[in-house]
Design a protein around this motif. Sequence first.
Motif, PDB file in Angstrom:
ATOM      1  N   UNK A 180      28.774  36.134  38.975  1.00  0.00           N
ATOM      2  CA  UNK A 180      27.956  37.191  39.588  1.00  0.00           C
ATOM      3  C   UNK A 180      27.189  36.687  40.806  1.00  0.00           C
ATOM      4  N   UNK A 181      26.647  35.468  40.702  1.00  0.00           N
ATOM      5  CA  UNK A 181      25.718  34.993  41.727  1.00  0.00           C
ATOM      6  C   UNK A 181      26.352  34.133  42.817  1.00  0.00           C
ATOM      7  N   UNK A 182      27.587  33.712  42.626  1.00  0.00           N
ATOM      8  CA  UNK A 182      28.228  32.863  43.635  1.00  0.00           C
ATOM      9  C   UNK A 182      28.202  33.473  45.042  1.00  0.00           C
ATOM     10  N   UNK A 183      28.466  34.775  45.209  1.00  0.00           N
ATOM     11  CA  UNK A 183      28.420  35.345  46.561  1.00  0.00           C
ATOM     12  C   UNK A 183      27.032  35.284  47.199  1.00  0.00           C
ATOM     13  N   UNK A 184      25.995  35.086  46.391  1.00  0.00           N
ATOM     14  CA  UNK A 184      24.626  35.028  46.916  1.00  0.00           C
ATOM     15  C   UNK A 184      24.147  33.600  47.170  1.00  0.00           C
ATOM     16  N   UNK A 232      19.343  16.910  38.151  1.00  0.00           N
ATOM     17  CA  UNK A 232      18.909  16.745  39.538  1.00  0.00           C
ATOM     18  C   UNK A 232      20.112  16.845  40.491  1.00  0.00           C
ATOM     19  N   UNK A 233      21.202  16.191  40.130  1.00  0.00           N
ATOM     20  CA  UNK A 233      22.403  16.226  40.971  1.00  0.00           C
ATOM     21  C   UNK A 233      22.908  17.652  41.166  1.00  0.00           C
ATOM     22  N   UNK A 234      22.919  18.432  40.103  1.00  0.00           N
ATOM     23  CA  UNK A 234      23.404  19.809  40.188  1.00  0.00           C
ATOM     24  C   UNK A 234      22.506  20.690  41.053  1.00  0.00           C
ATOM     25  N   UNK A 235      21.265  20.272  41.231  1.00  0.00           N
ATOM     26  CA  UNK A 235      20.330  21.056  42.039  1.00  0.00           C
ATOM     27  C   UNK A 235      20.450  20.777  43.532  1.00  0.00           C
ATOM     28  N   UNK A 236      21.084  19.680  43.893  1.00  0.00           N
ATOM     29  CA  UNK A 236      21.165  19.290  45.295  1.00  0.00           C
ATOM     30  C   UNK A 236      21.951  20.300  46.136  1.00  0.00           C
ATOM     31  N   UNK A 237      21.585  20.451  47.401  1.00  0.00           N
ATOM     32  CA  UNK A 237      22.366  21.319  48.294  1.00  0.00           C
ATOM     33  C   UNK A 237      23.837  20.907  48.360  1.00  0.00           C
ATOM     34  N   UNK A 238      24.107  19.586  48.252  1.00  0.00           N
ATOM     35  CA  UNK A 238      25.485  19.106  48.311  1.00  0.00           C
ATOM     36  C   UNK A 238      26.320  19.556  47.119  1.00  0.00           C
ATOM     37  N   UNK A 239      25.669  20.050  46.078  1.00  0.00           N
ATOM     38  CA  UNK A 239      26.387  20.468  44.873  1.00  0.00           C
ATOM     39  C   UNK A 239      26.711  21.959  44.875  1.00  0.00           C
ATOM     40  N   UNK A 240      26.731  22.550  46.041  1.00  0.00           N
ATOM     41  CA  UNK A 240      26.883  24.004  46.146  1.00  0.00           C
ATOM     42  C   UNK A 240      28.235  24.524  45.671  1.00  0.00           C
ATOM     43  N   UNK A 241      29.253  23.646  45.580  1.00  0.00           N
ATOM     44  CA  UNK A 241      30.575  24.106  45.148  1.00  0.00           C
ATOM     45  C   UNK A 241      30.774  23.924  43.646  1.00  0.00           C
ATOM     46  N   UNK A 242      29.767  23.424  42.977  1.00  0.00           N
ATOM     47  CA  UNK A 242      29.841  23.253  41.523  1.00  0.00           C
ATOM     48  C   UNK A 242      29.094  24.411  40.877  1.00  0.00           C
ATOM     49  N   UNK A 243      29.812  25.320  40.272  1.00  0.00           N
ATOM     50  CA  UNK A 243      29.163  26.450  39.604  1.00  0.00           C
ATOM     51  C   UNK A 243      30.056  26.947  38.459  1.00  0.00           C
ATOM     52  N   UNK A 244      29.427  27.489  37.433  1.00  0.00           N
ATOM     53  CA  UNK A 244      30.152  27.980  36.278  1.00  0.00           C
ATOM     54  C   UNK A 244      30.682  26.877  35.378  1.00  0.00           C
ATOM     55  N   UNK A 245      30.114  25.663  35.501  1.00  0.00           N
ATOM     56  CA  UNK A 245      30.623  24.527  34.751  1.00  0.00           C
ATOM     57  C   UNK A 245      29.719  24.161  33.567  1.00  0.00           C
TER      58      UNK A 245
END
Length: 255
Positions: A180-184, A232-245
């Motif tokens: 739901x939130x990936x497009x945002x 912390x790693x999952x919160x980083x801006x660089x982790x933007x392609x990791x979702x739903x995991x």
Amino acid sequence: MNLVAGGDKKFGEMTVLVTGASRGIGAKIAERFASVGMNVVIHYGRSHEAANEVARRCMEQGAKVYTVSADIRSREEIERMHQKLEDHGLYPDILVNNAGIARYGLLSDVSEAEWDEVMDVNLKGLFLCTQVFMPYMISQKFGRIINVSSVWGISGASCEVVYSAAKGGVNAFSKALAKELAPSGVTVNAVAPGAVMTDMMKDFEAEELRQLEEEIPAGRLADPDEIASLVYFLALPESSYITGQIISPNGGWIT
């Protein structure tokens, strides 16, 4: 990669809200974000003194810290917490839904009240906090929602049926909301630890802990700091392609 997200806000200038942060994994998560000078909101239920001690350790690292108490089973109290934070100019960019309780015993011995309590804290509380705090993330096109689950939400555990069911719900919630939130620009992930050396293990005898360690290929229990580092790693801006995991740091115990 540019470390700027959410407009011109730098990562270290963001605000993180960690629920159930007065002890254990939640406390270590709060301290990990504090290490970069972030605004840290420490939520707790009743452990006022413990929350203040965590706040003290966070402030020693240069973070701006705010503690707030709320019963996460109550929408009214979550909305009150939300208003308190806004009154202080705090708008969480990162929400870590860590608060949770366990219930050990045979399913045949579980009362309806005990079932409701575990579900309300572990699942309903997560739902309420997410629903109340995610609109700001959506509006700024950046956000991180990280739910602390359990390896038992993946594999299930005998004598922990209620807890396993609740954490399984957390995992499904995370996967669905991520879509739901990936497009945002908002990511949603769950961290599902195996055995971690926290207060939850205090009832285990030394021999029981030794046997547990022998079952784990890594040969030991996790340190709470290791779980905090993954969050912390999952919160980083660089982790933007990791979702739903659903990521399970468990030393190879459950694969």
